[in-house]
Design an enzyme around this catalytic site. Sequence first.
Site, mmCIF file in Angstrom:
data_model
loop_
_atom_site.group_PDB
_atom_site.id
_atom_site.type_symbol
_atom_site.label_atom_id
_atom_site.label_comp_id
_atom_site.label_asym_id
_atom_site.label_seq_id
_atom_site.Cartn_x
_atom_site.Cartn_y
_atom_site.Cartn_z
ATOM 1 N N HIS A 32 17.627 1.671 -32.486
ATOM 2 C CA HIS A 32 16.184 1.995 -31.907
ATOM 3 C C HIS A 32 16.599 3.096 -30.016
ATOM 4 O O HIS A 32 17.935 1.942 -29.573
ATOM 5 C CB HIS A 32 15.074 1.661 -31.062
ATOM 6 C CG HIS A 32 15.766 0.209 -29.998
ATOM 7 N ND1 HIS A 32 15.356 0.807 -28.789
ATOM 8 C CD2 HIS A 32 15.399 -0.048 -30.335
ATOM 9 C CE1 HIS A 32 15.419 -0.545 -27.922
ATOM 10 N NE2 HIS A 32 16.145 -0.786 -29.007
ATOM 11 N N CYS A 33 16.360 4.192 -29.617
ATOM 12 C CA CYS A 33 16.995 4.279 -28.180
ATOM 13 C C CYS A 33 15.567 4.732 -27.621
ATOM 14 O O CYS A 33 14.982 3.199 -27.592
ATOM 15 C CB CYS A 33 17.077 6.240 -28.242
ATOM 16 S SG CYS A 33 16.171 7.604 -29.272
ATOM 17 N N ALA A 34 15.809 5.137 -26.668
ATOM 18 C CA ALA A 34 14.219 5.118 -25.240
ATOM 19 C C ALA A 34 12.815 5.117 -26.113
ATOM 20 O O ALA A 34 12.135 4.869 -25.716
ATOM 21 C CB ALA A 34 14.845 6.151 -23.868
ATOM 22 N N ARG A 72 12.676 6.374 -30.231
ATOM 23 C CA ARG A 72 12.957 6.482 -30.985
ATOM 24 C C ARG A 72 13.405 5.714 -32.132
ATOM 25 O O ARG A 72 14.077 4.821 -31.956
ATOM 26 C CB ARG A 72 13.785 7.574 -31.540
ATOM 27 C CG ARG A 72 12.697 9.096 -30.792
ATOM 28 C CD ARG A 72 13.958 10.332 -31.054
ATOM 29 N NE ARG A 72 14.568 10.175 -29.699
ATOM 30 C CZ ARG A 72 15.792 11.143 -29.428
ATOM 31 N NH1 ARG A 72 16.494 11.532 -30.511
ATOM 32 N NH2 ARG A 72 16.320 10.833 -28.520
#
Length: 478
Positions: free
Chosen positions: A26-28, A30
Amino acid sequence: MSKFTEDSKQLLEHIGGSENIVAVSHCATRMRFVLKEDKKADIKKIKNIKSVKGTFAQAGQFQVIIGNEVPDFYNEFVGVSGVDGVSKDKAKDAAKGNMNFIQRMLANLAEIFTPLIPALIVGGLILGFRNVIGDIKLLEGGTKTITQLYPFWAGVHSFLWLIGEAIFFYLPVGITWSISKKMGTTQILGIVLGLTLVSPQLLNAYDVAKTAADKIPFWDFGTFHIQMIGYQAQVIPAILAGFVLAILEKNVRKIVPEYISMIVVPFLALVPTVIIAHTVLGPIGWAIGSAISGVVYSSLTSAFGWLFAAVFGFFYAPLVITGLHHMSNAIDLQLMAEFGGTNLWPMIALSNIAQGSAVVAMIFINKKTKPEEEQVSIPAAISCYLGVTEPAMFGINLKYVYPFLAAMVGSAIAGVISVASGVMANSIGVGGLPGILSIQPKYMLVFSLAMLVAIVVPFILTLLLSKTKFAAKFAPED
């Protein structure tokens, strides 16, 4: 049971089950999936999950927009699915299996600049602030700058250049470090290599053009000479040197016995690379960089500059979807090195604004019928106006299609105005509305007009398109 348990179960089911997941991270905002078969993911059902704000595929990954609570959702999903999470870098590596050669090459180049973006943004803001206090004549009837009248601000102006110089003049150090990090080789060697390209003992790259050939200093090896030319702010020479160092180190490490590798590998990797960089790669990279920047600059300043601007302004947002927009950073930085500014970056800032304005129109259109959508649209619009367009594009504009097209048209028109007026930015920086701080002072007024167009045209065009059959055709199902 957490509030994301049921949503996680639904996502796992609709994405094709655990057996369809190669990697997840995951990113910030998504969830990032690398899937064995993308077609097994039921996008319609995934979008109907309460926590999901949108989906899209990019760079070999299937991405699900969750929002700021994505870390909690991710932890719950890993627990429900039994799939071990991986880092973003490992997920990207896995995703490259879904790309062709060109896509992998461009993805690798884009990844070089991603770690540098925070510094480049800070540098852009600093140069923009120095614009305001040192270049714009705001005082005494438009005849004096702030630094001319106030010693304190003159000191601030001078001091801030310490940071600006470190970011832009010594950019090759960041590039060679980033390549070493990405390739999994010794990062300090990458840093040292970068420093050898910008050493103070070398003739500054900005002084080469005005120095006679017989006055350029050189290292004298008796039978041959090597010119002592620096590559300050040069992008392509640093990229070429960085990759040669990484490739050399990896291959030397394979053949050198482990017990002497600490001594032999750094020497046999770094020294030859520095020699090659100053004799072959530097001159070739400089020539390539100058050619690219020359073509772009000539295209933007020619009689057909308006056409180039229209095409770039229209298609920049789709480039963001592919992830290839990071490549423009290299061109911008090369333009800055060659021409003392960039006429490409202002169009990027305008594209950001245009996407945000289309979202604002959608807020107005759906205010009564879909008030819950404001949880996504309002933060997305703010984000666009501050230079980050992905939440707006993937969460709203691409969902309806027509606001995305309206923003592309507005961006193209604003880009034509910018280029036709010769607008130049001192540097890249924060996109969106703060982007005006990076514009050279004499162009700020006309750039303000282009910004106004990027705000008004997408807004009005989105409103008009919303009443057409085209909008109805692409209307998302509730």
